[in-house]
Scaffold this motif. Sequence first.
Motif, PDB file in Angstrom:
ATOM      1  N   LEU A  58     109.659 -34.895 -98.600  1.00 57.41           N
ATOM      2  CA  LEU A  58     110.072 -36.057 -99.380  1.00 57.41           C
ATOM      3  C   LEU A  58     109.236 -36.119-100.645  1.00 57.41           C
ATOM      4  O   LEU A  58     108.000 -36.069-100.575  1.00 57.41           O
ATOM      5  CB  LEU A  58     109.879 -37.347 -98.583  1.00 57.41           C
ATOM      6  CG  LEU A  58     110.846 -37.598 -97.428  1.00 57.41           C
ATOM      7  CD1 LEU A  58     110.438 -38.854 -96.674  1.00 57.41           C
ATOM      8  CD2 LEU A  58     112.269 -37.737 -97.943  1.00 57.41           C
ATOM      9  N   GLY A  78     112.767 -39.850 -93.511  1.00 56.79           N
ATOM     10  CA  GLY A  78     111.771 -38.906 -93.038  1.00 56.79           C
ATOM     11  C   GLY A  78     112.053 -38.278 -91.690  1.00 56.79           C
ATOM     12  O   GLY A  78     111.265 -37.452 -91.214  1.00 56.79           O
ATOM     13  N   ALA A 136     115.391 -36.288 -99.542  1.00 50.91           N
ATOM     14  CA  ALA A 136     114.677 -35.146 -98.980  1.00 50.91           C
ATOM     15  C   ALA A 136     115.065 -33.866 -99.717  1.00 50.91           C
ATOM     16  O   ALA A 136     116.188 -33.721-100.203  1.00 50.91           O
ATOM     17  CB  ALA A 136     114.989 -35.019 -97.497  1.00 50.91           C
TER      18      ALA A 136
END
Length: 361
Positions: free
Chosen positions: A344, A331, A290
């Motif tokens: 992402l 996520g 991320a």
Amino acid sequence: MSGPTVLVVGPGRVAVDAAIEVRDQGAEAVLVTTQSLGAGLSDDLPGIDVLSEHELLRLDGGPGDFRAVLIGSGAVTEIHCAAVVMAPEPLHPRPYGTAAVMTLHQACCEGIPDFVQKLAIYLGPEADRSSFKRAVALALKACALPAHQRVWLFSKEMQAYGADELVYADAQAAGVTFVRINGPATLVIDPLSISAQDCPSEVPISIFPDLLIMDGVTDNEGPSRSGPALLNGGTVGHVSMGPVATMREGVFMCSSNEGSVLEGESLTKARAAAARAVTLALNPPTRSAAVVDRDKCSACLTCVRNCPFLAAQPGDEGKAVIHSNLCQACGVCVGGCPSRALSLPEEGTMGPQASAKEGGE
């Protein structure tokens, strides 16, 4: 021999066979065992680095870039490896008179024995929020069984959020006694007992349970023997797999714990796990992590609280930093960020080093 390193953890024949398979397939094999290898097995295995009487305290990172923290002979050692094979021996509740000890992982998988009427769950200093979540759910389930009259949960202060908070409230309503502790509890084998001081009330509490379930326990918790010693060094009892309880990518399990009855089946599984580990070690996946947009980040640290892998941590100015060696690109942080500061990257477009730089690490 030169090649990627594969760490094999386990005390018996299955672990040795897995390490031999790793070596034969062209990777560097490091075998970690909490004891000598036992009858018929030699610590001198050509081409294999054997670390006897060592324990795996923590495993960070991901496929191709794991960092294993080991302790042995009073010293801490770090090993970097590309993949890991876990080969624990069968582990069953160990009775002490009418009492027994289990690990949290084992209790969640196998359930609580029928003879238990008084249950104590102890989360030691190494336990994390994931362990707390599972322990609360297990305590709630135990209260619903007719035989379980009382349940105590000893742990440091941990916050519950969202749905987890509802489970925590349900457990309190069901009669689970939460004991908040700042340090390690005192564990005694015979008779089995756990003692600690409840921080909010400053009242000392001693429980003599029929079953003690433990997680995050280390070997130096006071004069009494702790988890690994009680469980004869069974790897399921003390190996920290990071912030999640399930086997994650790059970690392969092989043992009779999976249900094998015949020794040949266990050894076949060992070789299969080793082969998969070497294949991954030779061809590590490109992982994405991320990314934090620091201009949008409001330093609310929602991602820090929600990340199941502890990859999100406070950085400069309180803004989030994503540690790419821990991030599994699940996520959760992206979906929970109120400022929409996390995203992402597309699969394969960003490697660990690049994502760490973008994340501000």
